[in-house]
Design a protein around this motif. Structure first.
Motif, PDB file in Angstrom:
ATOM      1  N   LEU A  86       0.837  -1.211   0.000  1.00 48.14           N
ATOM      2  CA  LEU A  86       0.000   0.000   0.000  1.00 48.14           C
ATOM      3  C   LEU A  86       0.870   1.259   0.000  1.00 48.14           C
ATOM      4  O   LEU A  86       2.001   1.254   0.483  1.00 48.14           O
ATOM      5  N   ILE A  87       0.300   2.327  -0.517  1.00 49.35           N
ATOM      6  CA  ILE A  87       0.941   3.642  -0.458  1.00 49.35           C
ATOM      7  C   ILE A  87       0.911   4.105   0.996  1.00 49.35           C
ATOM      8  O   ILE A  87      -0.070   3.848   1.709  1.00 49.35           O
ATOM      9  N   SER A  88       1.978   4.778   1.450  1.00 51.90           N
ATOM     10  CA  SER A  88       2.003   5.155   2.863  1.00 51.90           C
ATOM     11  C   SER A  88       0.807   6.058   3.160  1.00 51.90           C
ATOM     12  O   SER A  88       0.425   6.904   2.358  1.00 51.90           O
ATOM     13  N   GLY A  89       0.188   5.816   4.320  1.00 52.15           N
ATOM     14  CA  GLY A  89      -1.029   6.559   4.657  1.00 52.15           C
ATOM     15  C   GLY A  89      -2.275   5.676   4.602  1.00 52.15           C
ATOM     16  O   GLY A  89      -3.270   5.958   5.252  1.00 52.15           O
ATOM     17  N   PHE A  90      -2.196   4.592   3.811  1.00 51.94           N
ATOM     18  CA  PHE A  90      -3.329   3.655   3.761  1.00 51.94           C
ATOM     19  C   PHE A  90      -3.066   2.474   4.704  1.00 51.94           C
ATOM     20  O   PHE A  90      -1.943   1.981   4.776  1.00 51.94           O
ATOM     21  N   GLU A  91      -4.109   2.049   5.402  1.00 54.21           N
ATOM     22  CA  GLU A  91      -3.963   0.996   6.405  1.00 54.21           C
ATOM     23  C   GLU A  91      -4.340  -0.374   5.845  1.00 54.21           C
ATOM     24  O   GLU A  91      -5.340  -0.500   5.135  1.00 54.21           O
ATOM     25  N   ALA A  92      -3.540  -1.376   6.201  1.00 55.60           N
ATOM     26  CA  ALA A  92      -3.896  -2.748   5.827  1.00 55.60           C
ATOM     27  C   ALA A  92      -5.070  -3.206   6.689  1.00 55.60           C
ATOM     28  O   ALA A  92      -5.054  -3.016   7.902  1.00 55.60           O
ATOM     29  N   SER A  93      -6.087  -3.755   6.067  1.00 55.39           N
ATOM     30  CA  SER A  93      -7.228  -4.268   6.836  1.00 55.39           C
ATOM     31  C   SER A  93      -7.992  -5.249   5.955  1.00 55.39           C
ATOM     32  O   SER A  93      -7.780  -5.295   4.739  1.00 55.39           O
ATOM     33  N   ASP A  94      -8.889  -6.009   6.562  1.00 61.14           N
ATOM     34  CA  ASP A  94      -9.715  -6.925   5.777  1.00 61.14           C
ATOM     35  C   ASP A  94     -10.596  -6.148   4.809  1.00 61.14           C
ATOM     36  O   ASP A  94     -10.861  -6.584   3.694  1.00 61.14           O
ATOM     37  N   GLU A  95     -11.035  -4.951   5.260  1.00 63.61           N
ATOM     38  CA  GLU A  95     -11.890  -4.133   4.392  1.00 63.61           C
ATOM     39  C   GLU A  95     -11.117  -3.696   3.151  1.00 63.61           C
ATOM     40  O   GLU A  95     -11.643  -3.699   2.040  1.00 63.61           O
ATOM     41  N   MET A  96      -9.860  -3.315   3.376  1.00 65.52           N
ATOM     42  CA  MET A  96      -9.040  -2.883   2.246  1.00 65.52           C
ATOM     43  C   MET A  96      -8.869  -4.035   1.254  1.00 65.52           C
ATOM     44  O   MET A  96      -9.011  -3.865   0.043  1.00 65.52           O
ATOM     45  N   ALA A  97      -8.572  -5.236   1.775  1.00 67.19           N
ATOM     46  CA  ALA A  97      -8.398  -6.395   0.893  1.00 67.19           C
ATOM     47  C   ALA A  97      -9.675  -6.649   0.094  1.00 67.19           C
ATOM     48  O   ALA A  97      -9.631  -6.892  -1.114  1.00 67.19           O
ATOM     49  N   ALA A  98     -10.823  -6.534   0.769  1.00 62.37           N
ATOM     50  CA  ALA A  98     -12.095  -6.762   0.082  1.00 62.37           C
ATOM     51  C   ALA A  98     -12.333  -5.691  -0.979  1.00 62.37           C
ATOM     52  O   ALA A  98     -12.783  -5.970  -2.091  1.00 62.37           O
ATOM     53  N   GLU A  99     -11.994  -4.466  -0.627  1.00 60.01           N
ATOM     54  CA  GLU A  99     -12.182  -3.374  -1.582  1.00 60.01           C
ATOM     55  C   GLU A  99     -11.330  -3.598  -2.845  1.00 60.01           C
ATOM     56  O   GLU A  99     -11.782  -3.372  -3.973  1.00 60.01           O
ATOM     57  N   LEU A 100     -10.110  -4.079  -2.644  1.00 60.35           N
ATOM     58  CA  LEU A 100      -9.224  -4.298  -3.792  1.00 60.35           C
ATOM     59  C   LEU A 100      -9.724  -5.449  -4.666  1.00 60.35           C
ATOM     60  O   LEU A 100      -9.656  -5.388  -5.888  1.00 60.35           O
TER      61      LEU A 100
END
Ligand code: ATP
Ligand code: MG
Length: 645
Positions: free
Chosen positions: A565-579
């Motif tokens: 991820l670009i710095s500033g974005f957090e790793a999370s299950d939601e992020m994985a789902a969004e991607l």
């Protein structure tokens, strides 16, 4: 590019040639037509760019395929072509190399000085008994002695094998033994990220298992404490500096071996690619001039590749110097002492042509456009990319923030094996498409075929082949003719199988899709890793992505994506789902990754390529294969650990 146009598909941007460049372009449509009508006659003509001892009367001998001979009855000396002849032509005062050390030390080397240094080094190596046909390993940082050593070997007819200065002792000893190396040229160390980094200890370690090496020549770069083995190790300054600066070059047959370069090892154990003198030098000299629209009198060229890989051979050492070009050689990393170092170097030397890799461009995107914005990059007129498919987002960013909207980009497709650019837009003619390497260079013929070798129509994807021999083609794999035949020729007879997937679009322009080994088959659909990665990188949170196909009981193969991820974005299950959803929307539901794994780093080769085979090992819970060409061997541990969390 404004915020508005970003909303449209980044692959749909079009970049016609700048009018001024087109008006004075080295390559015209007429060149392309002439070359296509009779490639052999074209390459016979290009041989005149070199100075031969005996002019060749033959061009291609393909009587014993796949073992090609080019210009076989000609003789030449590669070092003479890259140095002495320019001095004889009155260019002795032209700067060949602007060397910029990482700590800020610098040195300009003219063609007269380069010639003298190469002669001294050749005399020095000869005094150690190095002669034609011997193998010499070069394990050096990006300092002038690296280029000088290569040319000194070539001058003597000795075969160099350059090994990247960051490789481990293991990688070093395997290559040294495979190639039968007798002499190693190295340095005490080099500068990386602001401090001296030792090189010699890796050589000492490697040499415990290389019985064939009898001598080590050590360049003093950092001045750090260095152990010297009595009778084996000698300082460069002791054997070279004291030598006379004259040396008569011997003319070697065109097919005399020039070097062995090991491939990156992205897909397996590195292969020792053999290149010979005449054809290689004709091919690199021509493409250097054609692809970058090089004007040696006025251009200042900078290729950021290390000499430890093929780009450093063809487009740092041989191509530019054979053309009497002026170039920058930079020792260090892009972020030392600050993240604007490259842009500072461009401003300082007024670089006009910049050639780099997609991985570097994506890193700069991650760091932010405000960094290059602080520098004057108005000298740039032309840029290049090599090593991997460049995703349209990165291409457009490069065009806007580095090229400032003015500079054409040559996306150059080629391989260690091909020796020279094979597919690249000619900058004065073609309207470039971001993400496409476009069309074959003049004199080269390629095709996209199906599994049976049938040529595919426009709009379809399949396997990339080269349909005619070309001068800089590899001649064999070092010591293994059978593997040469099996790897590149067994599949399609007299057509060269590149191992890459490709697509011809509706206009017949070529898009590279990644390694054939990496093409995934999901529920019977062929999917390209490059396309899915490009979609992921198109999401605002993603800096880098690598996609692999992992075996899956229901779909055959399932798509597994690793992203940074670009710095500033957090790793999370939601992020994985969004991607996952992002890819689904972008390409289609079938392309939706089964898993998106957010990681801090990706395993890369030294030339910046992602080693997908290692990620596939992880995705399939296997032991990890050969890691000797990884930049950082701890990366795999940290990825594996991160995933278990
Ligand atoms: P190995 O053959 O050992 O697996 P490698 O193929 O990575 O290693 P190289 O010869 O350095 O070794 O790389 C050539 C490959 O790089 C090509 O086959 C292609 O997959 C990729 N490549 C290079 N330039 C481009 C480009 N402009 N676009 C797409 N892919 C590229
Ligand atoms: Mg390869």
């Amino acid at each position: 590019m404004t915020a508005d146009t970003r909303a449209t598909d980044p692959a749909d941007h079009r970049y016609p040639p700048p009018a001024e460049l087109a008006a004075h372009a080295n390559v015209t449509q007429e060149t392309l037509d002439t070359a296509a009508a009779d490639p052999e006659a074209f390459w016979a003509e290009q041989a005149k760019r070199l100075t031969w001892g005996t002019e060749p009367t033959e061009t291609l001998d393909w009587s014993n395929p796949p073992f090609a001979k080019w210009y076989a009855d000609g003789t030449l000396n590669a070092a003479y072509n890259c140095a002495d002849r320019h001095v004889e032509n009155g260019l002795g005062d032209r700067v060949a190399i602007h060397f910029e050390g990482e700590p800020g030390d610098n040195r300009d080397i003219t063609y007269a000085e380069l010639t003298a240094e190469v002669c001294r080094a050749a005399n020095g190596l000869a005094s150690l008994g190095v002669k034609s046909g011997d193998r010499v390993a070069i394990y050096l940082p990006m300092i002038p002695e690296a280029v000088i050593s290569m040319l000194a070997c070539a001058r003597l007819g000795a075969i160099h094998t350059v090994i990247f200065g960051g490789f481990s002792a293991d990688a070093l000893s395997t290559r040294i033994n495979d190639c039968g190396v007798e002499v190693v040229i190295t340095a005490d160390g080099g500068y990386r990220r602001g401090s001296p980094s030792a090189l010699k200890p890796a050589v000492d370690k490697a040499l415990q298992s290389t019985p064939g090496v009898r001598q080590v020549v050590v360049v003093k770069r950092t001045g750090q404490d260095t152990e010297m083995a009595e009778g084996r190790d000698v300082w460069w300054d002791d054997v070279v500096a004291t030598q006379p600066s004259e040396h008569t070059p011997e003319m070697f047959p065109a097919e005399h071996p020039l070097f062995v370069m090991y491939t990156s090892g992205s897909t397996g154990k590195p292969k020792g690619i053999l290149h010979t003198t005449g054809g290689y030098l004709v091919g690199t000299t021509y493409t250097m001039w054609a692809t970058y629209d090089l004007k040696p009198e006025t251009d200042v060229y900078w290729c950021t590749a290390d000499i430890g890989w093929i780009t450093g051979h063809s487009y740092v050492t041989y191509g530019p110097l054979a053309n009497a070009a002026t170039q920058v050689l930079y020792e260090g990393t892009p972020d030392a002492p600050h993240k604007g170092r490259w842009w500072e170097v461009i401003d300082k030397y007024k670089v006009t042509i910049l050639h780099t890799a997609p991985t570097a461009i994506r890193t700069f995107m991650k760091w932010g456009e405000e960094i290059p914005a602080k520098f004057d990059l108005s000298s740039l007129r032309m840029m290049g990319s090599v090593g991997e498919p460049i995703n349209p987002e990165a291409y457009n960013w490069y065009h806007e923030h580095i090229g400032r909207g003015r500079c054409p980009i040559a996306d150059t497709w080629w391989q260690t094996e091909t020796g020279m650019h094979m597919i690249a837009p000619m900058p004065g003619i073609e309207t470039a498409k971001p993400g496409s390497a476009m069309t074959p260079v003049p004199g080269v013929a390629v095709d996209v075929v199906d599994d049976e070798g049938h040529s595919l129509p426009n709009g379809e994807s399949g396997l990339l082949v080269v349909t005619k021999p070309w001068p800089a083609m590899l001649r064999t794999l070092w010591g293994d003719d059978q593997r040469y035949i099996d790897t590149y020729w067994a599949r399609f007879g007299d057509r060269y199988f590149a191992g890459d997937g490709a697509k011809k679009d509706e206009d017949g322009d070529i898009w590279l899709l990644g390694r054939v080994d990496d093409v995934m088959n999901v529920s019977g659909h062929r999917m390209s890793t490059a396309e899915i990665e490009s979609s992921l990188v198109g999401h605002e949170a993603v800096a880098e992505a690598a996609v692999v196909g992992a075996s899956d009981p229901t779909t055959g193969q399932a798509i597994v994506a690793f992203v940074i991820l670009i710095s500033g974005f957090e790793a999370s299950d939601e992020m994985a789902a969004e991607l996952r959803n992002h890819v689904g929307k972008d390409i289609g539901p079938i392309a939706k990754p089964r898993q998106v794994m957010i990681v801090d780093e990706l395993p890369k080769t030294r030339s910046g390529k992602i080693m997908r085979r290692l990620l596939r090992d992880i995705a399939e819970n296997r032991d990890i294969g050969d890691v000797t060409t990884l930049t950082d061997s701890t990366v795999m541990d940290s990825i594996a650990k991160g995933l278990k969390k």
